[in-house]
Design a protein around this motif. Sequence first.
Motif, PDB file in Angstrom:
ATOM      1  N   ALA A  51       8.781   7.185  -8.785  1.00  0.00           N
ATOM      2  CA  ALA A  51      10.437   7.457  -8.612  1.00  0.00           C
ATOM      3  C   ALA A  51      10.715   8.434  -9.095  1.00  0.00           C
ATOM      4  CB  ALA A  51      10.970   6.124  -9.346  1.00  0.00           C
ATOM      5  N   LEU A  52      10.200   9.029 -10.391  1.00  0.00           N
ATOM      6  CA  LEU A  52      10.713  10.201 -10.800  1.00  0.00           C
ATOM      7  C   LEU A  52       9.986  11.506 -10.343  1.00  0.00           C
ATOM      8  CD1 LEU A  52      10.883   8.499 -14.335  1.00  0.00           C
ATOM      9  CD2 LEU A  52      12.807   9.271 -12.808  1.00  0.00           C
ATOM     10  N   LEU A  85       6.072  -0.477  -3.041  1.00  0.00           N
ATOM     11  CA  LEU A  85       6.064  -0.656  -4.490  1.00  0.00           C
ATOM     12  C   LEU A  85       7.367  -0.806  -4.852  1.00  0.00           C
ATOM     13  CD1 LEU A  85       4.194  -0.796  -6.917  1.00  0.00           C
ATOM     14  CD2 LEU A  85       4.506   1.522  -7.168  1.00  0.00           C
ATOM     15  N   ALA A 119      13.925   2.630 -13.931  1.00  0.00           N
ATOM     16  CA  ALA A 119      12.773   3.636 -13.505  1.00  0.00           C
ATOM     17  C   ALA A 119      13.108   4.950 -12.607  1.00  0.00           C
ATOM     18  CB  ALA A 119      11.773   2.571 -13.039  1.00  0.00           C
ATOM     19  N   GLY A 120      14.200   5.129 -12.307  1.00  0.00           N
ATOM     20  CA  GLY A 120      14.543   6.112 -11.496  1.00  0.00           C
ATOM     21  C   GLY A 120      14.499   6.062  -9.950  1.00  0.00           C
ATOM     22  N   VAL A 121      14.839   4.751  -9.450  1.00  0.00           N
ATOM     23  CA  VAL A 121      14.791   4.399  -8.280  1.00  0.00           C
ATOM     24  C   VAL A 121      16.228   4.447  -7.654  1.00  0.00           C
ATOM     25  CG1 VAL A 121      14.401   2.786  -6.372  1.00  0.00           C
ATOM     26  CG2 VAL A 121      12.525   3.287  -8.154  1.00  0.00           C
ATOM     27  N   ASP A 122      16.536   5.101  -6.632  1.00  0.00           N
ATOM     28  CA  ASP A 122      18.015   5.040  -5.976  1.00  0.00           C
ATOM     29  C   ASP A 122      18.135   3.643  -5.277  1.00  0.00           C
ATOM     30  OD1 ASP A 122      20.265   5.391  -4.741  1.00  0.00           O
ATOM     31  OD2 ASP A 122      19.901   7.217  -3.760  1.00  0.00           O
ATOM     32  N   PHE A 153       8.211  -5.620 -14.252  1.00  0.00           N
ATOM     33  CA  PHE A 153       8.158  -6.427 -12.843  1.00  0.00           C
ATOM     34  C   PHE A 153       7.067  -7.121 -12.987  1.00  0.00           C
ATOM     35  CE2 PHE A 153       9.729  -2.038 -12.769  1.00  0.00           C
ATOM     36  CZ  PHE A 153      10.848  -2.271 -12.274  1.00  0.00           C
ATOM     37  N   PHE A 182      19.886   5.991 -12.188  1.00  0.00           N
ATOM     38  CA  PHE A 182      18.706   6.509 -11.704  1.00  0.00           C
ATOM     39  C   PHE A 182      18.620   7.909 -11.684  1.00  0.00           C
ATOM     40  CE2 PHE A 182      19.278   8.153  -7.491  1.00  0.00           C
ATOM     41  CZ  PHE A 182      20.544   7.657  -7.185  1.00  0.00           C
ATOM     42  N   MET A 210       3.946  -7.514 -10.625  1.00  0.00           N
ATOM     43  CA  MET A 210       3.267  -6.480 -10.200  1.00  0.00           C
ATOM     44  C   MET A 210       2.143  -6.346 -11.537  1.00  0.00           C
ATOM     45  SD  MET A 210       6.473  -4.253  -8.635  1.00  0.00           S
ATOM     46  CE  MET A 210       5.881  -2.715  -9.489  1.00  0.00           C
ATOM     47  N   ARG A 212       9.059  -4.018  -3.911  1.00  0.00           N
ATOM     48  CA  ARG A 212       8.699  -5.255  -4.640  1.00  0.00           C
ATOM     49  C   ARG A 212       9.241  -5.256  -6.018  1.00  0.00           C
ATOM     50  NH1 ARG A 212       2.985  -5.495  -5.488  1.00  0.00           N
ATOM     51  NH2 ARG A 212       2.929  -3.042  -4.807  1.00  0.00           N
ATOM     52  N   ALA A 213       9.306  -4.112  -6.675  1.00  0.00           N
ATOM     53  CA  ALA A 213      10.002  -3.932  -8.171  1.00  0.00           C
ATOM     54  C   ALA A 213      11.444  -4.507  -8.006  1.00  0.00           C
ATOM     55  CB  ALA A 213       9.951  -2.672  -8.582  1.00  0.00           C
ATOM     56  N   ARG A 264       0.830  -1.321   0.007  1.00  0.00           N
ATOM     57  CA  ARG A 264       0.125  -0.019  -0.051  1.00  0.00           C
ATOM     58  C   ARG A 264       0.890   1.199   0.028  1.00  0.00           C
ATOM     59  NH1 ARG A 264      -3.327  -2.523  -1.630  1.00  0.00           N
ATOM     60  NH2 ARG A 264      -5.309  -3.347  -0.720  1.00  0.00           N
ATOM     61  N   THR A 265       2.281   1.161   0.091  1.00  0.00           N
ATOM     62  CA  THR A 265       2.840   2.376   0.086  1.00  0.00           C
ATOM     63  C   THR A 265       3.992   2.369  -1.154  1.00  0.00           C
ATOM     64  OG1 THR A 265       4.910   1.329   1.216  1.00  0.00           O
ATOM     65  CG2 THR A 265       2.943   2.099   2.619  1.00  0.00           C
ATOM     66  N   TRP A 266       4.542   3.769  -1.048  1.00  0.00           N
ATOM     67  CA  TRP A 266       5.365   3.789  -2.168  1.00  0.00           C
ATOM     68  C   TRP A 266       6.741   2.883  -2.151  1.00  0.00           C
ATOM     69  CZ3 TRP A 266       8.092   4.293  -6.285  1.00  0.00           C
ATOM     70  CH2 TRP A 266       9.367   4.969  -6.123  1.00  0.00           C
ATOM     71  N   ALA A 310      17.778   9.200 -15.138  1.00  0.00           N
ATOM     72  CA  ALA A 310      16.533   8.990 -15.441  1.00  0.00           C
ATOM     73  C   ALA A 310      15.499  10.238 -14.840  1.00  0.00           C
ATOM     74  CB  ALA A 310      15.896   7.857 -14.732  1.00  0.00           C
ATOM     75  N   ARG A 311      16.240  10.616 -13.480  1.00  0.00           N
ATOM     76  CA  ARG A 311      15.828  11.763 -12.809  1.00  0.00           C
ATOM     77  C   ARG A 311      15.888  13.014 -13.630  1.00  0.00           C
ATOM     78  NH1 ARG A 311      16.537  10.365  -6.345  1.00  0.00           N
ATOM     79  NH2 ARG A 311      15.254   8.385  -6.543  1.00  0.00           N
ATOM     80  N   GLN A 331      12.272  -8.002  -8.001  1.00  0.00           N
ATOM     81  CA  GLN A 331      12.076  -8.494  -9.408  1.00  0.00           C
ATOM     82  C   GLN A 331      13.123  -8.309 -10.216  1.00  0.00           C
ATOM     83  OE1 GLN A 331       8.300  -8.762 -10.889  1.00  0.00           O
ATOM     84  NE2 GLN A 331       7.319  -8.830  -8.870  1.00  0.00           N
ATOM     85  N   ASN A 332      13.343  -6.938 -10.325  1.00  0.00           N
ATOM     86  CA  ASN A 332      14.471  -6.520 -11.337  1.00  0.00           C
ATOM     87  C   ASN A 332      15.167  -5.525 -10.925  1.00  0.00           C
ATOM     88  OD1 ASN A 332      15.647  -5.643 -13.826  1.00  0.00           O
ATOM     89  ND2 ASN A 332      13.878  -6.510 -14.980  1.00  0.00           N
ATOM     90  N   ARG A 361      -0.297  10.242  -5.760  1.00  0.00           N
ATOM     91  CA  ARG A 361      -0.802   8.863  -6.382  1.00  0.00           C
ATOM     92  C   ARG A 361      -2.117   9.056  -7.181  1.00  0.00           C
ATOM     93  NH1 ARG A 361      -0.447   3.472  -4.534  1.00  0.00           N
ATOM     94  NH2 ARG A 361       1.736   3.118  -4.057  1.00  0.00           N
ATOM     95  N   PRO A 369       7.677   4.123 -12.277  1.00  0.00           N
ATOM     96  CA  PRO A 369       8.504   5.170 -12.550  1.00  0.00           C
ATOM     97  C   PRO A 369       8.023   6.642 -12.325  1.00  0.00           C
ATOM     98  CG  PRO A 369       7.471   4.003 -14.512  1.00  0.00           C
ATOM     99  CD  PRO A 369       7.056   3.209 -13.205  1.00  0.00           C
ATOM    100  N   VAL A 427      14.724  -1.493 -12.081  1.00  0.00           N
ATOM    101  CA  VAL A 427      14.142  -0.544 -10.987  1.00  0.00           C
ATOM    102  C   VAL A 427      14.991   0.877 -11.004  1.00  0.00           C
ATOM    103  CG1 VAL A 427      15.379  -1.094  -8.979  1.00  0.00           C
ATOM    104  CG2 VAL A 427      13.002  -0.182  -8.706  1.00  0.00           C
TER     105      VAL A 427
END
Lengths: 300, 246
Positions: free
Chosen positions: B108-109, A176, A191-194, B93, B76, B96, A179-180, A171-173, B79-80, A183-184, B114, B105, A188
């Motif tokens: 994250a970006l 998410l 997609a811009g995740v640190d 993913f 990352f 998901m 979980r991502a 339920r939270t960012w 990307a930002r 998997q990968n 939401r 994304p 991730v």
Amino acid sequence: MWLAVSPGLLAQFTLAGLMMGVLYALMALGITFIYGVMKTINWAMGEFYMIGSFVQYLIVSHLLGPDLWWLALPATAASVFVLGMLVQRLLLRPMFVGGVERRDEYATVITIALLLLLRSLAAVINGPYQHTPGSHLPDVTLGPLSVPGAEVAAAVVGVLVLGLFFLLLHRTWPGLALRAAAQNRIGVQTAGVDLLRLDMVAFGIGVSLAAVAGGLLAPVYLVYPTNGAVATTKGFEIIVIGGLGSIWGALVGGLLLGLAEALGSALIAPAYQNAYGFLLLILLLLIRPIGLFGERARVV
Amino acid sequence: MSSEALLAVEGVSKRFGGLVANQDVTLRLERGEIRGLIGPNGAGKTTLINLISGEESPSAGEVRLEGRSLLGIPPFQRARRGLLRTFQVPRLFGTMTVRENLLLPYLALGGRDRRAGRRRSDELLERSGLARLAEEPARHLSGGQQALLQLVAGFMCDGLRCYLLDEPFAGVNPLIKETMIDLIRDHNRRWSTVFLIVSHEMPVIRELCSRVTVLAAGRVLFEGTMEEVARSREVVDAYLGREWTP
């Protein structure tokens, strides 16, 4: 011999087994969660259980008293979460930025060294003494079986913590992103995740699950420098039963292990309590070597 | 040519031990440009994409986005800054849902709302024909749908400046291919987003790209319009060998 136990008693043992299983599941969940995100195994998991039990004991016995044990638990979880993040930052992160080629080996060496360090440190600081934070919770009678109140409380709070963990994940960012990442790891980041920061959080959450188990079981079992060893063994038994990297495997495996121990004790002999889990494990390995929920390879 | 291109690849080389994957590659993409990147297999196209997106670091040379060097900047953070990419094998993913694959994304970006993210994903899913699959796990999608989802995920990003697409149309059925082309065109027209598209599908490249860069053996062999490329003797040779005559 099989019929020597009445159905009623069997039901009580089943319940007791499931209750213990919840706490086993917490332990296993921590291991599998860290593996899921970082793809490395934290062999020092039991030592974070140990630290959790000590922190809980110290807060309860020196600050809050046994009645406020439930207030001590979040503090225990939070302090071990921060400790975990620090450990990850200082000891494990270098393998992701320094171009270490054999990460599995690196992580194994580092976390086993950490295990020895933490255990020895605890022995040096604490000495050979065993402690208990004590508990004022009254025993709970489940049919003919009388269960210590602290054990029931541990199971109930354990379920709550599992629920919180799932809420966080779904339920939270950050959930998410976690979980991502499981998997990968490359996807991730694209997609811009640190990811390096996310790893810290994942490690912190994982070890604080072990600390919660340690804190909850502090009044049930004793608090001493090597009490993490049993927790580690059970945690990894469950991982093999449930399948490495599987959240459901950790949950179901934990409950199964608790059940196997309780029913084995009831039906065969309580003296071999720790052997029943291994029996279950060996049986399962014969039938399904990758564990109940294990995957041979992750498919995207 | 203006003083600073939106994406500038300056004299970039990449060696893996003795193998030279890219040699002194220079590429300048202006705002609003859709550029094709073609070349025979093993020409170093994917390596070049990896160097721009930060998966690999160059042995020499540098990449600049809007005039700022990307040297040492991890993927990352690129990307930002609005530099996104897709992979030849979609990196989705799998467990998901399709929608979660888009929200990731977005959040994250920099998207923190939401609800706005949900609206954006609804709109994109509708336009890409994936709406009825929104709550399905991504691994249930066909290969073409996965490629489409991967492309759409980048459009969730508000600050998308430059989108690198590595073989986006490979193994994709004509209908989905059409959808992808429409989405790329539309985004390019509305936001002047720069696209660098690696593809073997010449008809699509001809349709989408004003200019094409041809890579062969790690070097830029030719740059020009598709018509110029088709007339170029050396490009034809590089692709088909020297025996071929029209």
